[in-house]
Write an enzyme that holds these catalytic residues in place. Sequence first.
Site, PDB file in Angstrom:
ATOM      1  N   ARG A  15     -17.302  -4.358   8.465  1.00  0.00           N
ATOM      2  CA  ARG A  15     -16.479  -3.980   7.303  1.00  0.00           C
ATOM      3  C   ARG A  15     -17.185  -4.521   6.064  1.00  0.00           C
ATOM      4  O   ARG A  15     -17.557  -5.702   6.033  1.00  0.00           O
ATOM      5  CB  ARG A  15     -15.088  -4.604   7.404  1.00  0.00           C
ATOM      6  N   LYS A  68     -15.699  -6.219  -1.305  1.00  0.00           N
ATOM      7  CA  LYS A  68     -16.279  -6.961  -2.433  1.00  0.00           C
ATOM      8  C   LYS A  68     -16.203  -8.470  -2.184  1.00  0.00           C
ATOM      9  O   LYS A  68     -17.112  -9.206  -2.513  1.00  0.00           O
ATOM     10  CB  LYS A  68     -15.518  -6.640  -3.728  1.00  0.00           C
ATOM     11  N   GLY A  69     -15.075  -8.943  -1.632  1.00  0.00           N
ATOM     12  CA  GLY A  69     -14.867 -10.382  -1.450  1.00  0.00           C
ATOM     13  C   GLY A  69     -13.789 -10.874  -2.396  1.00  0.00           C
ATOM     14  O   GLY A  69     -13.762 -10.479  -3.563  1.00  0.00           O
ATOM     15  N   ASP A 111     -12.186 -11.225  10.081  1.00  0.00           N
ATOM     16  CA  ASP A 111     -12.189 -11.246   8.616  1.00  0.00           C
ATOM     17  C   ASP A 111     -13.194 -12.295   8.134  1.00  0.00           C
ATOM     18  O   ASP A 111     -13.469 -13.271   8.839  1.00  0.00           O
ATOM     19  CB  ASP A 111     -10.809 -11.653   8.070  1.00  0.00           C
TER      20      ASP A 111
HETATM   21  P1  FDA Z   1     -11.017  -3.599  -7.311  1.00  0.00           P
HETATM   22  O1  FDA Z   1     -10.509  -5.000  -7.171  1.00  0.00           O
HETATM   23  O2  FDA Z   1     -11.859  -3.281  -8.481  1.00  0.00           O
HETATM   24  O3  FDA Z   1      -9.779  -2.609  -7.218  1.00  0.00           O
HETATM   25  C1  FDA Z   1      -9.909  -1.233  -7.481  1.00  0.00           C
HETATM   26  C2  FDA Z   1      -8.537  -0.727  -7.835  1.00  0.00           C
HETATM   27  O4  FDA Z   1      -7.686  -0.859  -6.697  1.00  0.00           O
HETATM   28  C3  FDA Z   1      -7.838  -1.547  -8.932  1.00  0.00           C
HETATM   29  O5  FDA Z   1      -8.137  -1.087 -10.199  1.00  0.00           O
HETATM   30  C4  FDA Z   1      -6.373  -1.352  -8.589  1.00  0.00           C
HETATM   31  O6  FDA Z   1      -5.963  -0.097  -9.068  1.00  0.00           O
HETATM   32  C5  FDA Z   1      -6.392  -1.288  -7.080  1.00  0.00           C
HETATM   33  N1  FDA Z   1      -6.104  -2.593  -6.448  1.00  0.00           N
HETATM   34  C6  FDA Z   1      -6.984  -3.428  -5.877  1.00  0.00           C
HETATM   35  N2  FDA Z   1      -6.362  -4.507  -5.365  1.00  0.00           N
HETATM   36  C7  FDA Z   1      -5.050  -4.338  -5.640  1.00  0.00           C
HETATM   37  C8  FDA Z   1      -3.872  -5.098  -5.375  1.00  0.00           C
HETATM   38  N3  FDA Z   1      -3.908  -6.236  -4.705  1.00  0.00           N
HETATM   39  N4  FDA Z   1      -2.684  -4.609  -5.797  1.00  0.00           N
HETATM   40  C9  FDA Z   1      -2.603  -3.429  -6.470  1.00  0.00           C
HETATM   41  N5  FDA Z   1      -3.682  -2.677  -6.750  1.00  0.00           N
HETATM   42  C10 FDA Z   1      -4.884  -3.114  -6.356  1.00  0.00           C
HETATM   43  N6  FDA Z   1     -11.913  -9.782   1.260  1.00  0.00           N
HETATM   44  C11 FDA Z   1     -12.552 -10.830   1.847  1.00  0.00           C
HETATM   45  O7  FDA Z   1     -13.062 -11.707   1.149  1.00  0.00           O
HETATM   46  N7  FDA Z   1     -12.596 -10.922   3.214  1.00  0.00           N
HETATM   47  C12 FDA Z   1     -12.075  -9.974   4.036  1.00  0.00           C
HETATM   48  O8  FDA Z   1     -12.158 -10.087   5.259  1.00  0.00           O
HETATM   49  C13 FDA Z   1     -11.419  -8.854   3.417  1.00  0.00           C
HETATM   50  N8  FDA Z   1     -10.842  -7.879   4.174  1.00  0.00           N
HETATM   51  C14 FDA Z   1     -10.384  -6.724   3.560  1.00  0.00           C
HETATM   52  C15 FDA Z   1      -9.927  -5.662   4.343  1.00  0.00           C
HETATM   53  C16 FDA Z   1      -9.557  -4.476   3.732  1.00  0.00           C
HETATM   54  C17 FDA Z   1      -9.091  -3.324   4.597  1.00  0.00           C
HETATM   55  C18 FDA Z   1      -9.637  -4.341   2.309  1.00  0.00           C
HETATM   56  C19 FDA Z   1      -9.298  -3.051   1.628  1.00  0.00           C
HETATM   57  C20 FDA Z   1     -10.023  -5.411   1.547  1.00  0.00           C
HETATM   58  C21 FDA Z   1     -10.385  -6.619   2.146  1.00  0.00           C
HETATM   59  N9  FDA Z   1     -10.777  -7.719   1.388  1.00  0.00           N
HETATM   60  C22 FDA Z   1     -11.373  -8.801   2.010  1.00  0.00           C
HETATM   61  C23 FDA Z   1     -10.476  -7.752  -0.072  1.00  0.00           C
HETATM   62  C24 FDA Z   1     -11.635  -7.242  -0.904  1.00  0.00           C
HETATM   63  O9  FDA Z   1     -12.686  -8.166  -0.864  1.00  0.00           O
HETATM   64  C25 FDA Z   1     -11.209  -7.022  -2.365  1.00  0.00           C
HETATM   65  O10 FDA Z   1     -10.750  -8.217  -2.897  1.00  0.00           O
HETATM   66  C26 FDA Z   1     -10.141  -5.981  -2.556  1.00  0.00           C
HETATM   67  O11 FDA Z   1     -10.345  -4.876  -1.715  1.00  0.00           O
HETATM   68  C27 FDA Z   1     -10.159  -5.450  -3.999  1.00  0.00           C
HETATM   69  O12 FDA Z   1     -11.409  -4.877  -4.276  1.00  0.00           O
HETATM   70  P2  FDA Z   1     -11.640  -3.306  -4.509  1.00  0.00           P
HETATM   71  O13 FDA Z   1     -12.968  -2.963  -3.871  1.00  0.00           O
HETATM   72  O14 FDA Z   1     -10.482  -2.546  -4.036  1.00  0.00           O
HETATM   73  O15 FDA Z   1     -11.916  -3.180  -6.046  1.00  0.00           O
END
Ligand code: FDA
Length: 299
Positions: free
Chosen positions: A175, A178-179, A125
């Site tokens: 992977r 966004k972060g 990660d």
């Molecule tokens: P966004 O935040 O815009 O979310 C899109 C939609 O998804 C939201 O409108 C909501 O509906 C839903 N959603 C998102 N998060 C939610 C929550 N917590 N609860 C409920 N609904 C939610 N980051 C990092 O810095 N280092 C890492 O190693 C990782 N590893 C990682 C692994 C995996 C498998 C995932 C999916 C994510 C990560 N992340 C991460 C987190 C990532 O950086 C990011 O913060 C989240 O995925 C949210 O971003 P989205 O791209 O989903 O978009």
Amino acid sequence: MSLFSRVVVTTLPLVPKFVVGHVAKRYVAGETREEALGTAKALNESGALATMDVLGEEVSKRSKAEAAVEEYIRLFEAIEERGLDANVSIKLTLLGLKIDETFCRENVARVAETAASFGNFVRIDMEDSSVTDATLRIYREVHGRYGNVGAVLQSYMRRTLRDISELPAEAPNIRLCKGIYIEPRAIAWKRFETVRANFVAALDKLMRTGVYVGIATHDEHLVCEAERLIDRYALGRDRYEFQMLLGVDEELRRILLDRGHRLRVYVPYGRDWYPYSIRRLRENPEVARHVMRATLGLR
Ligand code: FDA
């Protein structure tokens, strides 16, 4: 996010731990390995893959890092024994990065060596920017030794396109997300649309250069862009996978599986669930409603 939600989000650290635990349950498989293995099994039965994460970060005692390594070794044994389709995700500050980089690298090497003995894989990660360089250094070194390690790049970081140019030539597996950490503007894009645009640019570059990508997002716009790029580069299912977090948008998960994509769910477990849960609640626009309901004892 409404003003009220924003106030709740910034005051989350003041909310009693048991309330946070109640609301955050959906994001964590449980406190034990057994519970997490049960979740991975259920995911496999639904057609999804899993990546399992032992919760914990920022350890300052060697014994805690060593205990985490042992837990990962037991986890690989159990994954193998039960025939699960699951790999693991690790955080380097749990494996001792803030204690000593060499100590941490050797801990990662032990996990990667165990994974290699089972033909399995380790994802590192990405944490906050204080450890980005060290994380990528350890990734390159241990992947160079065992060939079964992947890293994470964050599209909010301004450096990400350059980091892609510097990936190891040997079978990189990245992977892209966004972060989630709060970073200064000097090094991170801040606007929502800019982070999205850089995600698409990074994804395009990764796919174009033949990197295996874990597309980690729940953002429908990015899922749509990813499908466009998969189509443009005519990528087979063995060249990418979607990745989502446990407890987030199960409907989108089902849609992606039904469209024939490989999809992996992040399955965290363990006693140290608090910091992970706080980060998840902070990005949940529904957080205020959940926290209020839990505080009032409503389900
Ligand atoms: P966004 O935040 O815009 O979310 C899109 C939609 O998804 C939201 O409108 C909501 O509906 C839903 N959603 C998102 N998060 C939610 C929550 N917590 N609860 C409920 N609904 C939610 N980051 C990092 O810095 N280092 C890492 O190693 C990782 N590893 C990682 C692994 C995996 C498998 C995932 C999916 C994510 C990560 N992340 C991460 C987190 C990532 O950086 C990011 O913060 C989240 O995925 C949210 O971003 P989205 O791209 O989903 O978009």
